[in-house]
Design a protein around this motif. Sequence first.
Motif, PDB file in Angstrom:
ATOM      1  N   ASN A   1     135.832  55.039   6.355  1.00 14.23           N
ATOM      2  CA  ASN A   1     135.810  53.940   5.388  1.00 14.23           C
ATOM      3  C   ASN A   1     135.930  54.428   3.950  1.00 14.23           C
ATOM      4  OD1 ASN A   1     135.492  51.351   6.846  1.00 14.23           O
ATOM      5  ND2 ASN A   1     133.674  52.331   7.671  1.00 14.23           N
ATOM      6  N   VAL A   2     135.378  55.597   3.667  1.00 12.51           N
ATOM      7  CA  VAL A   2     135.518  56.177   2.327  1.00 12.51           C
ATOM      8  C   VAL A   2     136.990  56.447   2.025  1.00 12.51           C
ATOM      9  CG1 VAL A   2     135.056  58.216   0.911  1.00 12.51           C
ATOM     10  CG2 VAL A   2     133.206  57.189   2.260  1.00 12.51           C
ATOM     11  N   VAL A   3     137.696  57.030   2.960  1.00  9.48           N
ATOM     12  CA  VAL A   3     139.114  57.356   2.762  1.00  9.48           C
ATOM     13  C   VAL A   3     139.939  56.084   2.543  1.00  9.48           C
ATOM     14  CG1 VAL A   3     141.179  58.299   3.878  1.00  9.48           C
ATOM     15  CG2 VAL A   3     139.010  59.541   4.002  1.00  9.48           C
ATOM     16  N   SER A   4     139.709  55.055   3.341  1.00  6.36           N
ATOM     17  CA  SER A   4     140.443  53.790   3.176  1.00  6.36           C
ATOM     18  C   SER A   4     140.193  53.186   1.800  1.00  6.36           C
ATOM     19  CB  SER A   4     140.021  52.780   4.246  1.00  6.36           C
ATOM     20  OG  SER A   4     140.524  53.118   5.506  1.00  6.36           O
ATOM     21  N   THR A   5     138.946  53.208   1.366  1.00  5.30           N
ATOM     22  CA  THR A   5     138.597  52.625   0.072  1.00  5.30           C
ATOM     23  C   THR A   5     139.294  53.355  -1.074  1.00  5.30           C
ATOM     24  OG1 THR A   5     136.439  51.895   0.876  1.00  5.30           O
ATOM     25  CG2 THR A   5     136.691  52.105  -1.506  1.00  5.30           C
ATOM     26  N   VAL A   6     139.281  54.676  -1.032  1.00  6.22           N
ATOM     27  CA  VAL A   6     139.942  55.473  -2.075  1.00  6.22           C
ATOM     28  C   VAL A   6     141.449  55.183  -2.104  1.00  6.22           C
ATOM     29  CG1 VAL A   6     140.533  57.812  -2.804  1.00  6.22           C
ATOM     30  CG2 VAL A   6     138.198  57.289  -2.055  1.00  6.22           C
ATOM     31  N   PHE A   7     142.050  55.042  -0.936  1.00  9.92           N
ATOM     32  CA  PHE A   7     143.486  54.743  -0.852  1.00  9.92           C
ATOM     33  C   PHE A   7     143.791  53.400  -1.510  1.00  9.92           C
ATOM     34  CE2 PHE A   7     147.147  52.759   1.118  1.00  9.92           C
ATOM     35  CZ  PHE A   7     148.081  53.769   1.137  1.00  9.92           C
ATOM     36  N   TYR A   8     143.009  52.378  -1.195  1.00 14.32           N
ATOM     37  CA  TYR A   8     143.263  51.054  -1.762  1.00 14.32           C
ATOM     38  C   TYR A   8     143.025  51.030  -3.270  1.00 14.32           C
ATOM     39  CZ  TYR A   8     143.473  49.214   2.997  1.00 14.32           C
ATOM     40  OH  TYR A   8     143.823  48.965   4.298  1.00 14.32           O
TER      41      TYR A   8
END
Length: 454
Positions: free
Chosen positions: A207-214
Amino acid sequence: MNPNEKSMTFFRDAPVPKAVFANIIPSIISMLMVLLYNLADTVFIGQTRDALMVTAVSLATPVFLLFMAIGMLFGIGGTSLISRKLGEGDYHMAKRASSFCFWGGTVIGVISTVGILFYAEPVARAVGASDDSLEFTKQYLTIVAFGIPFLIISNAFSNIIRAEGHPKTAMTGMIVGNLVNIILDPIMILGLGWDVAGAALATVLGNVVSTVFYMAHLCSKGSMLSLRPRYFTLNRAVSLGVLAIGIPAALNSVLMSTSNIVINKVMANYGDMAVAGLGVAMKVNTIAVMLLIGIGIGIQPLLGFCYGARMRKRYLAVLRFTLIFAFITSIVMTLVCYIFAGPLVRFILEEPSAYDYGFTFSRVYILSGPVLGILFVMINAIQSTGAMIPSLILSISRQGIIYYPMLIIFTNLFDTAKMAAMTQPVTDYIAATLAVILFIVTFRKHFPKYQSTD
């Protein structure tokens, strides 16, 4: 023509099948990745051959869904408002809505993290953890708590980014985060021997990776939305515009979570193996459910744009095409999940009694399959109009005022685990009928012919 103008032109002018598939295919792929992401914990925990660990993950899932519901509040509510405003050409309001969703979700996420950390044991008990499964459930909840703000934001913006005509970007963010989780699961659970803690940590990092991407996308020139605090407002038009649809959508997710907690407690009367079997059956059923949710969520930005632009004929053409596709997909997925229920359950559960429960429940739950596509498309079609009351009625009906009376009736009349599970498909058929009726009423009221521009 810049990329943002191109996206709006595509919404307005592309042939209906092309416009529909361009929006729903990335959404379907995203949902399938969510499925793999949700299955990964259960599958790899299942490889430990400890049914109590499987039970712990199953019990913690409804809590996880509660915070996903907050993401849905901002994601679905924000998507509905933003897509309608873009259809109207009000780009400034779209920026204000996206900033409201980001900062609102972040604050709620941080508060929720603190709450879970302080009350992990009471929460574990509340969702049905027995003395045997308590420590595993607490461990999973405590670690996942640190990822709650990222869970909310990634779920919110995986929807909102579709509203600005970037479904592939939304899909990519979901895929990247889920792949991180899926790759880390076997490493942390089996390789490092961290068991439940490893499953929880992999979930947080995904979830951290997805958030940073968005966030990177939303801060770039390729986005017409914004996260900047200067656009944040509690202005009535923005906050109520998001919450009017977001709250019903969140309530639906909350009620799904609480109904899962209740059915887990009902199954606990038949033992921990029944709970484990039900959790795995829900995962198997999710194969069809997530794909069909992907169709519904994927089409909402296009419908919302058509509604905002007052393109009545295009709206109906998009809806008609999507319903046909959703129904065909529903039938296919029902057959697939019914036929392969045995191998899918056995892959996770080998303990004989747990497998028997899982196999039986899987075939019961998939009986909902034929109507789920229609149900999810109708839900999102209603949300695309911004109609709060019909959305609210439908949200509190499926897993609330329809489900609970059905559960009481079935458990009192039959008092068997199988018939308790049968509550869900019966509920889904009633809810699908209600959704069609509510949509017809909503569409005639909010989108009369004289307001059409096409």
